[in-house]
Scaffold this motif. Structure first.
Motif, PDB file in Angstrom:
ATOM      1  N   UNK A   1       5.943   1.766   2.046  1.00 24.18           N
ATOM      2  CA  UNK A   1       4.673   1.106   2.353  1.00 24.18           C
ATOM      3  C   UNK A   1       3.576   1.888   1.632  1.00 24.18           C
ATOM      4  N   UNK A   2       2.931   1.282   0.648  1.00 31.44           N
ATOM      5  CA  UNK A   2       1.969   1.991  -0.205  1.00 31.44           C
ATOM      6  C   UNK A   2       0.543   1.802   0.326  1.00 31.44           C
ATOM      7  N   UNK A   3      -0.042   2.826   0.962  1.00 28.08           N
ATOM      8  CA  UNK A   3      -1.361   2.658   1.571  1.00 28.08           C
ATOM      9  C   UNK A   3      -2.485   2.401   0.579  1.00 28.08           C
ATOM     10  N   UNK A   4      -2.345   2.907  -0.635  1.00 27.44           N
ATOM     11  CA  UNK A   4      -3.431   2.770  -1.613  1.00 27.44           C
ATOM     12  C   UNK A   4      -3.085   1.808  -2.744  1.00 27.44           C
ATOM     13  N   UNK A   5      -1.998   1.074  -2.590  1.00 28.33           N
ATOM     14  CA  UNK A   5      -1.611   0.136  -3.638  1.00 28.33           C
ATOM     15  C   UNK A   5      -2.559  -1.049  -3.709  1.00 28.33           C
ATOM     16  N   UNK A   6      -2.610  -1.726  -4.845  1.00 26.54           N
ATOM     17  CA  UNK A   6      -3.552  -2.830  -5.032  1.00 26.54           C
ATOM     18  C   UNK A   6      -3.096  -4.107  -4.337  1.00 26.54           C
ATOM     19  N   UNK A   7      -4.028  -5.017  -4.189  1.00 30.44           N
ATOM     20  CA  UNK A   7      -3.710  -6.360  -3.717  1.00 30.44           C
ATOM     21  C   UNK A   7      -3.402  -7.199  -4.951  1.00 30.44           C
ATOM     22  N   UNK A   8      -2.144  -7.441  -5.203  1.00 30.16           N
ATOM     23  CA  UNK A   8      -1.760  -8.188  -6.401  1.00 30.16           C
ATOM     24  C   UNK A   8      -1.583  -9.675  -6.117  1.00 30.16           C
ATOM     25  N   UNK A   9      -1.256 -10.013  -4.884  1.00 34.71           N
ATOM     26  CA  UNK A   9      -0.951 -11.400  -4.550  1.00 34.71           C
ATOM     27  C   UNK A   9       0.363 -11.866  -5.145  1.00 34.71           C
ATOM     28  N   UNK A  10       1.106 -10.938  -5.710  1.00 32.94           N
ATOM     29  CA  UNK A  10       2.370 -11.254  -6.386  1.00 32.94           C
ATOM     30  C   UNK A  10       3.499 -10.523  -5.667  1.00 32.94           C
TER      31      UNK A  10
ATOM     32  N   UNK B   1       5.924  -2.148  -1.142  1.00 39.89           N
ATOM     33  CA  UNK B   1       4.858  -3.143  -1.061  1.00 39.89           C
ATOM     34  C   UNK B   1       3.584  -2.421  -0.652  1.00 39.89           C
ATOM     35  N   UNK B   2       2.458  -2.868  -1.163  1.00 39.21           N
ATOM     36  CA  UNK B   2       1.182  -2.272  -0.771  1.00 39.21           C
ATOM     37  C   UNK B   2       0.740  -2.834   0.582  1.00 39.21           C
ATOM     38  N   UNK B   3      -0.047  -2.065   1.294  1.00 37.83           N
ATOM     39  CA  UNK B   3      -0.622  -2.546   2.544  1.00 37.83           C
ATOM     40  C   UNK B   3      -1.442  -3.802   2.291  1.00 37.83           C
ATOM     41  N   UNK B   4      -2.126  -3.846   1.155  1.00 39.63           N
ATOM     42  CA  UNK B   4      -2.987  -4.993   0.851  1.00 39.63           C
ATOM     43  C   UNK B   4      -2.163  -6.264   0.651  1.00 39.63           C
ATOM     44  N   UNK B   5      -1.031  -6.156  -0.048  1.00 38.42           N
ATOM     45  CA  UNK B   5      -0.183  -7.333  -0.221  1.00 38.42           C
ATOM     46  C   UNK B   5       0.511  -7.715   1.086  1.00 38.42           C
ATOM     47  N   UNK B   6       0.866  -6.732   1.891  1.00 34.63           N
ATOM     48  CA  UNK B   6       1.420  -7.010   3.215  1.00 34.63           C
ATOM     49  C   UNK B   6       0.421  -7.826   4.033  1.00 34.63           C
ATOM     50  N   UNK B   7      -0.851  -7.398   4.011  1.00 34.49           N
ATOM     51  CA  UNK B   7      -1.898  -8.114   4.745  1.00 34.49           C
ATOM     52  C   UNK B   7      -2.040  -9.537   4.225  1.00 34.49           C
ATOM     53  N   UNK B   8      -1.986  -9.693   2.915  1.00 31.89           N
ATOM     54  CA  UNK B   8      -2.099 -11.021   2.319  1.00 31.89           C
ATOM     55  C   UNK B   8      -0.952 -11.921   2.765  1.00 31.89           C
ATOM     56  N   UNK B   9       0.268 -11.372   2.787  1.00 34.40           N
ATOM     57  CA  UNK B   9       1.432 -12.158   3.203  1.00 34.40           C
ATOM     58  C   UNK B   9       1.329 -12.565   4.670  1.00 34.40           C
ATOM     59  N   UNK B  10       0.802 -11.674   5.503  1.00 30.85           N
ATOM     60  CA  UNK B  10       0.671 -11.997   6.928  1.00 30.85           C
ATOM     61  C   UNK B  10      -0.368 -13.089   7.149  1.00 30.85           C
TER      62      UNK B  10
END
Length: 209
Positions: A154-163, A181-190
């Motif tokens: 789980x990557x806390x500082x990873x980008x939101x790629x949407x991919x 997976x980045x936290x940002x993409x996890x949030x997007x998926x949720x």
């Protein structure tokens, strides 16, 4: 939608709340310490275990981003059971920020990630308790729940790629052979799942491509 986020001051909870807010949803933070909240949203200042049906019944979605402290990992089970109990009889969906440890690493689904030799002992109390909480949740038929597991890393500082790619109960890897997976993409998926439910009464998982 009206969305309540339990644990909105945490790493995952804050990004989920922010993602939902950016998409135009009405977000309420459900937190013990409102002073730690970075978003300007309405607040329910309560401990998770003090919440009752009246606190949650008007939400379309309740996000459980609770993280049990070290030494109290069994709270993953009791907290989730409490939320199920108080959401019965409401129309609110329960979306749970889950763990990766209970994902299977083999096609036959006989070995979970936390059962592999490489899995660190210090991670096991959280992963085992989260896995048992999921097993309890999978027996629930009178609350609309969805459980999202991240990739192994789980990557806390990873980008939101949407991919990203989605799966169910098996650990996913990306094109480079990494499960992350980045936290940002996890949030997007949720939040995608909130808007277009595809995994009601199911666990699913997300990994980068």
């Amino acid at each position: 939608m009206k969305i309540g986020v339990i644990g909105a001051t945490g790493k995952a909870g804050s990004l989920i709340a922010g993602e939902a807010l950016q998409r135009g949803h009405r977000v309420t933070a459900i937190v013990r310490h409102p002073d730690k909240l970075q978003l300007k949203v309405p607040v329910v200042a309560k401990d998770l275990f003090a919440l009752n049906t009246a606190d949650l019944r008007n939400f379309d979605v309740v996000v459980d981003a609770f993280n049990a402290p070290a030494g109290q990992e069994e709270l993953h089970k009791t907290s989730l059971q409490h939320l199920v109990d108080i959401l019965r009889g409401t129309t609110a969906r329960l979306l749970v920020v889950g763990g990766a440890g209970s994902l299977y690493v083999d096609a036959a689904q006989t070995t979970r990630l936390y059962e592999t030799p490489e899995f660190k002992d210090e991670w096991k109390p959280t992963s085992v308790n989260m896995g048992e909480a999921l097993q309890q949740l999978q027996k629930v038929t009178d609350v609309q729940w969805t459980y999202l597991s991240p990739a192994a890393v789980f990557l806390p500082d990873g980008p939101r790629t949407g991919n990203y790619q989605l799966g169910h109960d098996q650990l996913l890897t990306n094109a480079a052979g990494k499960s992350e997976v980045s936290y940002a993409d996890f949030a997007s998926a949720l939040v995608d799942e909130m808007e277009k439910p595809q995994h009601v009464q199911q666990r699913f998982t997300v990994c980068s491509r």
